[in-house]
Design a protein around this motif. Sequence first.
Motif, PDB file in Angstrom:
ATOM      1  N   GLY A 117       0.708  -1.344   0.060  1.00  0.00           N
ATOM      2  CA  GLY A 117      -0.057   0.054  -0.050  1.00  0.00           C
ATOM      3  C   GLY A 117       0.984   1.321   0.101  1.00  0.00           C
ATOM      4  N   GLY A 118       0.043   2.408  -0.495  1.00  0.00           N
ATOM      5  CA  GLY A 118       1.079   3.719  -0.400  1.00  0.00           C
ATOM      6  C   GLY A 118       1.633   4.047   1.066  1.00  0.00           C
ATOM      7  N   SER A 119       0.990   3.798   2.266  1.00  0.00           N
ATOM      8  CA  SER A 119       1.630   4.156   3.640  1.00  0.00           C
ATOM      9  C   SER A 119       2.988   3.187   3.936  1.00  0.00           C
ATOM     10  CB  SER A 119       0.627   3.673   4.597  1.00  0.00           C
ATOM     11  OG  SER A 119      -0.638   4.464   4.515  1.00  0.00           O
ATOM     12  N   TYR A 145      -0.843  14.888   3.324  1.00  0.00           N
ATOM     13  CA  TYR A 145      -1.231  13.387   3.755  1.00  0.00           C
ATOM     14  C   TYR A 145      -0.152  12.607   3.138  1.00  0.00           C
ATOM     15  CZ  TYR A 145      -4.442   9.345   4.704  1.00  0.00           C
ATOM     16  OH  TYR A 145      -4.846   8.355   5.260  1.00  0.00           O
ATOM     17  N   HIS A 146       0.262  11.568   3.830  1.00  0.00           N
ATOM     18  CA  HIS A 146       0.970  10.507   3.466  1.00  0.00           C
ATOM     19  C   HIS A 146       0.828   9.332   4.138  1.00  0.00           C
ATOM     20  CE1 HIS A 146       3.697  13.975   1.798  1.00  0.00           C
ATOM     21  NE2 HIS A 146       3.330  14.527   3.033  1.00  0.00           N
ATOM     22  N   GLY A 147      -0.532   9.048   4.608  1.00  0.00           N
ATOM     23  CA  GLY A 147      -0.986   7.812   4.903  1.00  0.00           C
ATOM     24  C   GLY A 147      -1.065   7.699   6.595  1.00  0.00           C
ATOM     25  N   GLU A 227       4.013  17.041  -1.516  1.00  0.00           N
ATOM     26  CA  GLU A 227       3.146  16.443  -2.708  1.00  0.00           C
ATOM     27  C   GLU A 227       3.002  17.693  -3.563  1.00  0.00           C
ATOM     28  OE1 GLU A 227      -0.902  14.795  -1.264  1.00  0.00           O
ATOM     29  OE2 GLU A 227      -0.123  15.812   0.520  1.00  0.00           O
ATOM     30  N   THR A 232      -5.238  14.989  -0.307  1.00  0.00           N
ATOM     31  CA  THR A 232      -6.322  15.154   0.837  1.00  0.00           C
ATOM     32  C   THR A 232      -6.707  16.606   1.312  1.00  0.00           C
ATOM     33  OG1 THR A 232      -5.779  13.155   1.398  1.00  0.00           O
ATOM     34  CG2 THR A 232      -6.967  14.136   2.889  1.00  0.00           C
ATOM     35  N   ASP A 260       6.087  12.619  -2.832  1.00  0.00           N
ATOM     36  CA  ASP A 260       4.936  11.599  -2.599  1.00  0.00           C
ATOM     37  C   ASP A 260       3.768  11.769  -3.906  1.00  0.00           C
ATOM     38  OD1 ASP A 260       2.559  10.277  -1.958  1.00  0.00           O
ATOM     39  OD2 ASP A 260       2.594  10.859   0.128  1.00  0.00           O
ATOM     40  N   ILE A 262       1.576   9.388  -4.719  1.00  0.00           N
ATOM     41  CA  ILE A 262       0.777   8.268  -4.688  1.00  0.00           C
ATOM     42  C   ILE A 262      -0.516   8.744  -5.158  1.00  0.00           C
ATOM     43  CG2 ILE A 262      -0.609   6.918  -2.799  1.00  0.00           C
ATOM     44  CD1 ILE A 262       2.195   6.941  -1.129  1.00  0.00           C
ATOM     45  N   GLN A 263      -0.966  10.140  -5.050  1.00  0.00           N
ATOM     46  CA  GLN A 263      -2.369  10.513  -5.407  1.00  0.00           C
ATOM     47  C   GLN A 263      -2.324  11.046  -6.857  1.00  0.00           C
ATOM     48  OE1 GLN A 263      -6.428  12.495  -4.005  1.00  0.00           O
ATOM     49  NE2 GLN A 263      -5.209  11.718  -2.540  1.00  0.00           N
ATOM     50  N   LYS A 289      -1.246   3.461  -5.658  1.00  0.00           N
ATOM     51  CA  LYS A 289      -2.567   3.814  -6.157  1.00  0.00           C
ATOM     52  C   LYS A 289      -3.033   3.338  -7.619  1.00  0.00           C
ATOM     53  CE  LYS A 289      -4.297   7.548  -3.214  1.00  0.00           C
ATOM     54  NZ  LYS A 289      -5.525   7.187  -2.249  1.00  0.00           N
TER      55      LYS A 289
END
Length: 461
Positions: A117-119, A145-147, A227, A232, A260, A262-263, A289
């Motif tokens: 997972g991302g976290s 937001y990083h998890g 990010e 988020t 990051d 991830i999103q 993701k």
Amino acid sequence: MNLRQEEEELRRLEAKYCSYGDTVHYASSPKFFKAAEGSFLYDRQSRPYLDLQMWYSAVNFGYRNKEISQSLKEQIEILPQLACQYLHKEKVLLAARLARECERAFGREGRVQFNVGGSQAVEDSMKLVRNATGKSLFMAFMGGYHGRTLGASEITSSYRYRRRYGHFSNRAHFVPFPYCFRCPYGKKLESCEYYCVQQFEKLFETEYQSFWDSKAQEPEYVAFYVEAVQGTGGYVVPPPEYFPRLSKILEDRKILMVDDEIQMGFFRTGKFWAIEHFGVKPNIVVFGKAMTNGLNPISGVWAEERLISPEKFPPGSTHSTFSSNPLGTTAALATLEWIRHQNYEKTVAEKGAYFLTRLEELKSRHRTIGDVSGLGLALRIEVTQPDRYTPNKALVDRIFEAGLEGGIPTSRGPMGLVLDVGGYYKNVFTLAPSLEISREEIDLAIESLDYLFKKFGTEVQ
Ligand SMILES: Cc1ncc(COP(=O)(O)O)c(C=O)c1O
């Protein structure tokens, strides 16, 4: 048992046996869905809902994207399971593709470590930094937001995610993000001359600001988690010179930049990596993701060679049973192959520009919309009181619920809308539609939003 009785039974079981610890019960009556296709989800009665959040940007390439799904079906028949201590072709090819993507974008050679997972990938990145520098203090952005694993929560600004668990390591030093619509310093972009960056630079002026040992020429904080566009935090796009200016200071002060993605990675913003819009070179990139289009999850971290070479990060430095599972690596390779055959740099920019123009029109019709903006197909609607500034969470909540209730009258019949809410005041619709969304679907989204803002805009203050 009819549909209604079955749902009642499912809700009874859920209430008794499912933990409420995840985010499902943010809603008073969580929604069931049973099918998906393209940009749409379908509820248990097969009614359509246009999805404008696509599993928080994990399904960038459309639900049930046939080519990506097909690769999984084939892999299930050949090598669906394999302990991650062994090699398989897809893992190696995937690592090579991602490392080359970073080399192309940042001009640096490096390697990839996969996780689930991302976290968890964020945790691996924290290990890489600690291991390479011998230090454990990080910086990150307010609104970032990083998890929600213990380590990742320490670099995620909301205290809410840490409150119950005490401190696992050291919480990051949180720096204001350039959220120009609500500038933390009360400035205006036209005249601020990047005051926020100037303030950041001051932290290193003398040893007494507490971040820099001027005799040893060493920072106490060794990595800055960023990010490129806050996810988020409300899809906040920084002004163009922010990251170049920040990056120069980080380089001068020997602080690693951890990006990051991830999103925002995998073309959400119209570039492979969102940070590419700003022409800076991170030392570490974290991703997850959309890498598998939301199928068999897999995440990863890329780091430049000096941080992740076999000497620095030897065998056993990290491990997870499912980290490079063959179904995940296969889905990810198929996703990269899908991307290679599209022209997302062009089409995401075009669709994003069209969507944004239509959002501007929406804003001009509704005084409860304070701001709309975006980068590619990462778009935001900041909902306010009629003064176009004071956050209006109540209206966001009402529109969000009405979207999930469905039955919005549109030119294509009754429809629901799947939205996501973010932002510092939870008053922002963060729109992450499928990158395959059509013009007609964008028009449909605007038609539905127009209806909902008209219906509730004056009612909910
Ligand atoms: C930017 C960012 N980093 C990290 C994460 C955590 O990823 P995951 O939920 O897969 O653990 C997320 C998830 O939303 C995210 O948006």
